[in-house]
Design an enzyme around this catalytic site. Structure first.
Site, PDB file in Angstrom:
ATOM      1  N   GLY A  50      81.514  54.416   7.505  1.00  0.00           N
ATOM      2  CA  GLY A  50      81.808  55.732   6.936  1.00  0.00           C
ATOM      3  C   GLY A  50      81.520  56.926   7.823  1.00  0.00           C
ATOM      4  O   GLY A  50      82.221  57.928   7.780  1.00  0.00           O
ATOM      5  N   GLU A 104      74.693  59.794   8.535  1.00  0.00           N
ATOM      6  CA  GLU A 104      75.408  59.156   7.415  1.00  0.00           C
ATOM      7  C   GLU A 104      76.574  60.034   6.949  1.00  0.00           C
ATOM      8  O   GLU A 104      76.548  61.253   7.094  1.00  0.00           O
ATOM      9  CB  GLU A 104      74.439  58.961   6.240  1.00  0.00           C
ATOM     10  CG  GLU A 104      74.047  57.536   5.972  1.00  0.00           C
ATOM     11  CD  GLU A 104      75.179  56.640   5.490  1.00  0.00           C
ATOM     12  OE1 GLU A 104      76.349  56.861   5.841  1.00  0.00           O
ATOM     13  OE2 GLU A 104      74.883  55.687   4.763  1.00  0.00           O
ATOM     14  N   ASP A 105      77.564  59.401   6.353  1.00  0.00           N
ATOM     15  CA  ASP A 105      78.657  60.152   5.747  1.00  0.00           C
ATOM     16  C   ASP A 105      78.205  60.777   4.433  1.00  0.00           C
ATOM     17  O   ASP A 105      78.452  61.945   4.156  1.00  0.00           O
ATOM     18  CB  ASP A 105      79.896  59.260   5.525  1.00  0.00           C
ATOM     19  CG  ASP A 105      79.572  57.945   4.816  1.00  0.00           C
ATOM     20  OD1 ASP A 105      78.381  57.651   4.547  1.00  0.00           O
ATOM     21  OD2 ASP A 105      80.516  57.188   4.525  1.00  0.00           O
ATOM     22  N   ASP A 108      73.961  58.950  -1.599  1.00  0.00           N
ATOM     23  CA  ASP A 108      74.212  58.884  -3.038  1.00  0.00           C
ATOM     24  C   ASP A 108      72.888  58.496  -3.709  1.00  0.00           C
ATOM     25  O   ASP A 108      72.022  59.349  -3.915  1.00  0.00           O
ATOM     26  CB  ASP A 108      75.342  57.861  -3.229  1.00  0.00           C
ATOM     27  CG  ASP A 108      75.795  57.678  -4.660  1.00  0.00           C
ATOM     28  OD1 ASP A 108      75.201  58.273  -5.563  1.00  0.00           O
ATOM     29  OD2 ASP A 108      76.759  56.930  -4.887  1.00  0.00           O
ATOM     30  N   LYS A 136      74.523  63.699  -2.807  1.00  0.00           N
ATOM     31  CA  LYS A 136      74.622  63.804  -4.269  1.00  0.00           C
ATOM     32  C   LYS A 136      73.206  63.894  -4.847  1.00  0.00           C
ATOM     33  O   LYS A 136      72.587  62.870  -5.152  1.00  0.00           O
ATOM     34  CB  LYS A 136      75.327  62.567  -4.845  1.00  0.00           C
ATOM     35  CG  LYS A 136      76.774  62.383  -4.388  1.00  0.00           C
ATOM     36  CD  LYS A 136      77.389  61.122  -5.041  1.00  0.00           C
ATOM     37  CE  LYS A 136      78.782  60.830  -4.541  1.00  0.00           C
ATOM     38  NZ  LYS A 136      79.296  59.524  -4.999  1.00  0.00           N
ATOM     39  N   PHE A 157      83.022  60.400  -7.214  1.00  0.00           N
ATOM     40  CA  PHE A 157      83.398  59.533  -6.105  1.00  0.00           C
ATOM     41  C   PHE A 157      84.346  60.275  -5.167  1.00  0.00           C
ATOM     42  O   PHE A 157      85.296  60.920  -5.612  1.00  0.00           O
ATOM     43  CB  PHE A 157      84.064  58.274  -6.650  1.00  0.00           C
ATOM     44  CG  PHE A 157      84.251  57.226  -5.605  1.00  0.00           C
ATOM     45  CD1 PHE A 157      83.175  56.469  -5.160  1.00  0.00           C
ATOM     46  CD2 PHE A 157      85.500  56.998  -5.047  1.00  0.00           C
ATOM     47  CE1 PHE A 157      83.338  55.509  -4.177  1.00  0.00           C
ATOM     48  CE2 PHE A 157      85.675  56.034  -4.064  1.00  0.00           C
ATOM     49  CZ  PHE A 157      84.599  55.294  -3.634  1.00  0.00           C
ATOM     50  N   VAL A 158      84.083  60.198  -3.870  1.00  0.00           N
ATOM     51  CA  VAL A 158      84.935  60.880  -2.881  1.00  0.00           C
ATOM     52  C   VAL A 158      85.460  59.896  -1.836  1.00  0.00           C
ATOM     53  O   VAL A 158      84.857  58.849  -1.602  1.00  0.00           O
ATOM     54  CB  VAL A 158      84.169  62.035  -2.176  1.00  0.00           C
ATOM     55  CG1 VAL A 158      83.856  63.166  -3.131  1.00  0.00           C
ATOM     56  CG2 VAL A 158      82.896  61.531  -1.507  1.00  0.00           C
ATOM     57  N   ASP A 164      85.664  55.563   2.047  1.00  0.00           N
ATOM     58  CA  ASP A 164      86.755  54.722   1.558  1.00  0.00           C
ATOM     59  C   ASP A 164      86.630  54.383   0.083  1.00  0.00           C
ATOM     60  O   ASP A 164      85.550  54.458  -0.508  1.00  0.00           O
ATOM     61  CB  ASP A 164      86.777  53.404   2.329  1.00  0.00           C
ATOM     62  CG  ASP A 164      85.611  52.489   1.952  1.00  0.00           C
ATOM     63  OD1 ASP A 164      84.452  52.943   2.015  1.00  0.00           O
ATOM     64  OD2 ASP A 164      85.865  51.328   1.563  1.00  0.00           O
ATOM     65  N   ARG A 170      89.888  56.087   4.554  1.00  0.00           N
ATOM     66  CA  ARG A 170      88.989  56.558   5.622  1.00  0.00           C
ATOM     67  C   ARG A 170      89.694  57.501   6.587  1.00  0.00           C
ATOM     68  O   ARG A 170      89.090  58.396   7.151  1.00  0.00           O
ATOM     69  CB  ARG A 170      88.444  55.369   6.430  1.00  0.00           C
ATOM     70  CG  ARG A 170      87.533  54.451   5.651  1.00  0.00           C
ATOM     71  CD  ARG A 170      86.776  53.544   6.615  1.00  0.00           C
ATOM     72  NE  ARG A 170      86.167  52.393   5.968  1.00  0.00           N
ATOM     73  CZ  ARG A 170      84.973  52.405   5.381  1.00  0.00           C
ATOM     74  NH1 ARG A 170      84.276  53.516   5.329  1.00  0.00           N
ATOM     75  NH2 ARG A 170      84.485  51.312   4.834  1.00  0.00           N
TER      76      ARG A 170
HETATM   77  P1  IMP Z   1      73.593  55.008  -1.382  1.00  0.00           P
HETATM   78  O1  IMP Z   1      72.897  53.802  -0.798  1.00  0.00           O
HETATM   79  O2  IMP Z   1      73.756  54.907  -2.867  1.00  0.00           O
HETATM   80  O3  IMP Z   1      72.957  56.308  -0.960  1.00  0.00           O
HETATM   81  O4  IMP Z   1      75.069  54.989  -0.863  1.00  0.00           O
HETATM   82  C1  IMP Z   1      75.342  55.297   0.416  1.00  0.00           C
HETATM   83  C2  IMP Z   1      76.593  54.608   0.924  1.00  0.00           C
HETATM   84  O5  IMP Z   1      77.519  54.294  -0.098  1.00  0.00           O
HETATM   85  C3  IMP Z   1      77.265  55.569   1.843  1.00  0.00           C
HETATM   86  O6  IMP Z   1      76.948  55.228   3.171  1.00  0.00           O
HETATM   87  C4  IMP Z   1      78.727  55.376   1.568  1.00  0.00           C
HETATM   88  O7  IMP Z   1      79.237  54.453   2.494  1.00  0.00           O
HETATM   89  C5  IMP Z   1      78.802  54.798   0.196  1.00  0.00           C
HETATM   90  N1  IMP Z   1      79.159  55.853  -0.803  1.00  0.00           N
HETATM   91  C6  IMP Z   1      78.335  56.533  -1.610  1.00  0.00           C
HETATM   92  N2  IMP Z   1      79.006  57.407  -2.389  1.00  0.00           N
HETATM   93  C7  IMP Z   1      80.292  57.279  -2.021  1.00  0.00           C
HETATM   94  C8  IMP Z   1      81.495  57.945  -2.450  1.00  0.00           C
HETATM   95  O8  IMP Z   1      81.517  58.831  -3.315  1.00  0.00           O
HETATM   96  N3  IMP Z   1      82.639  57.539  -1.824  1.00  0.00           N
HETATM   97  C9  IMP Z   1      82.676  56.585  -0.865  1.00  0.00           C
HETATM   98  N4  IMP Z   1      81.571  55.942  -0.440  1.00  0.00           N
HETATM   99  C10 IMP Z   1      80.399  56.295  -1.015  1.00  0.00           C
HETATM  100 MG    MG Z   2      78.143  55.079   4.713  1.00  0.00          MG
END
Ligand code: IMP
Ligand code: MG
Length: 179
Positions: A50, A104-105, A108, A136, A157-158, A164, A170
């Protein structure tokens, strides 16, 4: 498909953050890093897949000597985080005693970066900072500081600019959301 909309698999997404806004955010973060990391020669580690566009755009804005590496993990299945982080591609460089910035992209729940911090701390960097394009806050459950945040977004969700939906989206220049 009408302007500002894109279809991926079974869903329609609408434009949310334009390429111009992304570019302005990237420039602002590069400026913050230049002033905070002055005199350092940092290693930027992009989280695959990402963060690939974010880290490459960011580094081309940075007016300082730096290194670039990648680490590959996955945790998402479709539109929900599986909660389990899998290492797909280990880091191929030595970061011992180096100033490291994890890029990181999107953060969440925060679990992916929490896991990556543990993984990278074992390699004994001099310091470890975290940068993310999107954040987020309402979903975040991590207990670490995010040093650089591009933009906070609600729990939607984005896709696009590296992010992706089940493998697609992507390559979109703008960021789109489901609503
Ligand atoms: P986390 O572990 O819940 O913080 O999620 C992080 C990873 O999940 C990121 O590196 C993204 O690759 C993916 N992710 C989280 N939210 C989104 C979203 O809204 N769209 C797409 N990928 C997401
Ligand atoms: Mg990611």
């Amino acid at each position: 498909m009408s302007a500002g909309k894109v279809a991926l698999h079974d869903k329609i997404f609408s434009i949310y953050i334009s390429a111009d806004e992304i570019s302005a955010i990237v420039k602002r973060i590069a400026g913050e890093m230049e002033s905070e990391l002055v005199g350092e020669q940092p290693v930027f580690i992009g989280v695959l897949n990402g963060a690939v566009f974010f880290v490459t755009d960011l580094l081309r804005e940075l007016q300082m000597n730096c290194e670039m590496g990648f680490i590959g993990v996955s945790s998402y299945e479709g539109m929900v985080s599986s909660g389990e982080v899998k290492l797909n591609a280990p880091l191929q460089m030595d970061i011992k005693d180096k100033v490291v910035v994890l890029v990181e992209d999107i953060i969440d729940s925060g679990r992916t970066v929490q896991w990556l911090i543990k993984e990278l701390e074992e390699k004994q960097p001099k310091s470890l900072k975290v940068a993310t394009l999107l954040y987020k806050p309402d979903a975040f459950k991590g207990d670490y500081k995010i040093d650089y945040i591009g933009r906070e977004i609600p729990n939607d969700f984005v896709v696009g600019y590296g992010m992706d939906y089940d493998g697609l989206g992507r390559n979109l220049k703008d960021i789109y959301t489901i609503i």
